[in-house]
Design a protein around this motif. Structure first.
Motif, PDB file in Angstrom:
ATOM      1  N   GLY A  28       0.744  -1.250  -0.075  1.00 50.73           N
ATOM      2  CA  GLY A  28       0.352  -0.114   0.104  1.00 50.73           C
ATOM      3  C   GLY A  28       0.952   1.507   0.117  1.00 50.73           C
ATOM      4  N   CYS A  32       0.972   3.608  -3.350  1.00 51.96           N
ATOM      5  CA  CYS A  32       0.469   5.101  -2.858  1.00 51.96           C
ATOM      6  C   CYS A  32       1.702   6.361  -3.109  1.00 51.96           C
ATOM      7  CB  CYS A  32       0.011   5.396  -1.016  1.00 51.96           C
ATOM      8  SG  CYS A  32      -0.560   7.576  -0.709  1.00 51.96           S
ATOM      9  N   GLY A  35       1.740   6.669  -6.828  1.00 54.91           N
ATOM     10  CA  GLY A  35       0.316   7.071  -7.482  1.00 54.91           C
ATOM     11  C   GLY A  35       0.950   8.610  -7.474  1.00 54.91           C
ATOM     12  N   ILE A  36       1.297   9.367  -6.107  1.00 57.74           N
ATOM     13  CA  ILE A  36       1.352  10.528  -6.062  1.00 57.74           C
ATOM     14  C   ILE A  36       2.679  10.824  -7.055  1.00 57.74           C
ATOM     15  CG2 ILE A  36       2.672  12.461  -4.736  1.00 57.74           C
ATOM     16  CD1 ILE A  36       1.678  10.372  -1.348  1.00 57.74           C
ATOM     17  N   ALA A  54      -3.289   6.989  -5.279  1.00 56.01           N
ATOM     18  CA  ALA A  54      -3.076   7.471  -3.839  1.00 56.01           C
ATOM     19  C   ALA A  54      -3.997   7.803  -2.806  1.00 56.01           C
ATOM     20  CB  ALA A  54      -2.336   9.014  -4.479  1.00 56.01           C
ATOM     21  N   ALA A  55      -5.233   7.504  -2.875  1.00 56.81           N
ATOM     22  CA  ALA A  55      -5.804   7.510  -2.958  1.00 56.81           C
ATOM     23  C   ALA A  55      -6.652   6.582  -1.986  1.00 56.81           C
ATOM     24  CB  ALA A  55      -7.910   8.852  -3.003  1.00 56.81           C
ATOM     25  N   ALA A  57      -5.263   3.505  -2.456  1.00 53.64           N
ATOM     26  CA  ALA A  57      -3.942   2.434  -1.768  1.00 53.64           C
ATOM     27  C   ALA A  57      -4.400   2.567  -0.174  1.00 53.64           C
ATOM     28  CB  ALA A  57      -2.775   2.519  -2.108  1.00 53.64           C
ATOM     29  N   PRO A  58      -4.240   3.622   0.555  1.00 52.10           N
ATOM     30  CA  PRO A  58      -3.895   3.278   2.188  1.00 52.10           C
ATOM     31  C   PRO A  58      -5.766   2.911   2.431  1.00 52.10           C
ATOM     32  CG  PRO A  58      -4.076   5.557   0.771  1.00 52.10           C
ATOM     33  CD  PRO A  58      -3.843   4.320   0.170  1.00 52.10           C
TER      34      PRO A  58
END
Length: 440
Positions: A28, A32, A35-36, A54-55, A57-58
């Motif tokens: 994760g 993330c 993604g960022i 980014a949103a 994954a967590p």
């Protein structure tokens, strides 16, 4: 013990998915970070995909823990790690408390001159009635005219020629630095009034950023300390000098009006396109090459997280520059930065007395006409272009700063967790460690 407990929890849960907890957490974090990177370094569908990852994954990791029945293992292990870090930082802080400079009682100035920018910080000078309050305390106020830009350094020199025994500024860090240099040149005390937007310098001095009027209390009940003053190719700075990505963004004429939007629009070209600017530097003579961004600070920040602009410098009189260099060219390297932090291969964190920055290599570039190239630089947030090589140095304890005795102060910084030092402390080497560090 808490760190051991975190590992034991995972080992006891091996049959119930202890390894899955670790694997899912790392995966994760990697996704993330990737993604960022795509969000800031790409446009179009790739940027949308990056924002989604980014949103998601967590959130996906948490859903996985809940649906697989591993949430309790993950929660207990996370709490153990959080406890380990908190206890470790507390132990390291006690073993080496931060050095603080002892202020001396200051004389009340008789001819204080304060330069105020009415536009700074969204109009804080008017909102907090700073001109009238300062004049009631006996200070002379020079109010800048936003429609007619003035040389604040020259105004400060004229004030000194007229007999000023204190110089002060209500404005941003860039304006603070220019007047501070004049105060240091003439050996006068300098008053910081936290009327800028972010007030980094005021924050690190322990001043009240929410109410700049409290800074004026120093005129009647003040104390004095000495701090370092940075120099970049003959221009003073009190906070940071930025090269590379951030400096290029600040050069944009749209940056002042729309900081976030301008940054997102320019980032892909500055980070990912072929032929993007790369920086080279000599850090106390040691080469540092092929960097996308360099942050040189007047005294080092606590950690490389300060690239985001929200960190602190625990001391301002160490006589050193902080140096943070970053090189991230793809999603894999961004993920490595998220996993390893300051130990990541793409991140350089060090200190120096002298840093010489060039554009793309150890030798200064030359334009087609045979002239020296000029490098975009952000000095305390102000956009400049300086001839290469750009040399950054520090003048130890050059500036006398007047502070109000009643001020919030600087909270002790949380030290980074150094497991090697923690083990030495745990095994009874605390006295030896502390005495060795006190000698340095």
């Amino acid at each position: 013990m808490a760190a051991i407990a975190a590992v034991v929890v995972l080992l006891l849960a091996l049959g119930g998915g202890g390894l899955l907890v670790v694997a899912a957490g790392i995966l994760g974090l990697v996704v993330c970070a990737a993604g960022i990177w795509w969000f800031v370094a790409r446009r179009g569908p790739a940027r949308l995909l990056g924002a989604f990852l980014a949103a998601a994954a967590p959130a996906g990791v948490l859903v996985f823990y809940a649906r697989s029945g591993l949430w309790l293992v993950a929660l207990v292990s996370s709490l153990c790690w959080a406890t380990a870090v908190a206890c470790g930082r507390a132990a390291l802080h006690r073993a080496r408390p931060p050095r603080s400079q002892r202020p001396v009682r200051a004389r009340r100035p008789k001819r204080a001159v304060l330069i105020m920018n009415p536009k700074s910080g969204g109009g804080k000078v008017g909102r907090f009635d700073l001109v009238q309050r300062a004049e009631r305390l006996g200070a002379r106020v020079i109010l800048l005219d936003p429609s007619a830009p003035a040389d604040v350094g020259e105004l400060a020199r004229e004030a000194v020629d007229d007999g000023a025994d204190l110089l002060g500024v209500a404005g941003g860090d860039g304006t603070q630095a220019l007047v501070a240099a004049v105060a240091a040149e003439h050996g006068l005390p300098f008053l910081v009034i936290s009327a800028g937007t972010r007030n980094h310098f005021a924050m690190d001095l322990g001043l009240d950023r929410a109410d700049p009027a409290r800074c004026l209390d120093a005129l009647t009940d003040g104390e004095e300390i000495r701090v370092d003053l940075g120099d970049v190719s003959g221009r003073p700075f009190v906070n940071t000098v930025s090269f590379g990505v951030y400096a290029d963004i600040v050069q944009s004429p749209r940056y002042r009006d729309a900081k976030t939007g301008t940054a997102l629009k320019l980032m892909p070209d500055l980070l990912a396109r072929e032929g993007a600017r790369r920086l080279g530097a000599q850090v106390d003579g040691a080469p540092l090459t092929d960097q996308q961004a360099l942050l040189i600070s007047n005294n080092p920040y606590v950690s490389p997280d300060e690239l985001s602009g929200g960190g602190r410098r625990p001391v301002l009189d160490n006589g050193e520059l902080g140096v943070i260099g970053i090189r991230v060219e793809n999603a894999a390297q961004a993920a490595g930065l998220a996993l390893w932090g300051a130990q990541a291969p793409g991140l350089t964190v060090t200190t120096a007395r002298r840093v010489e920055v060039t554009d793309g290599g150890p030798r200064p570039p030359v334009t087609a006409g045979g002239e020296e190239a000029r490098l975009p630089v952000a000095v305390d947030g102000e956009a400049l272009r300086l001839s290469t090589p750009v040399v950054c140095t520090v003048r130890p304890r050059a500036l006398r700063v007047l502070l109000p005795r009643d001020r919030p102060g600087v909270p002790p910084p949380a030290p980074p967790v150094d497991w090697r030092r923690l083990l030495a402390l745990a095994w009874g080497s605390a006295a030896d460690t502390a005495s060795g560090e006190s000698r340095t």
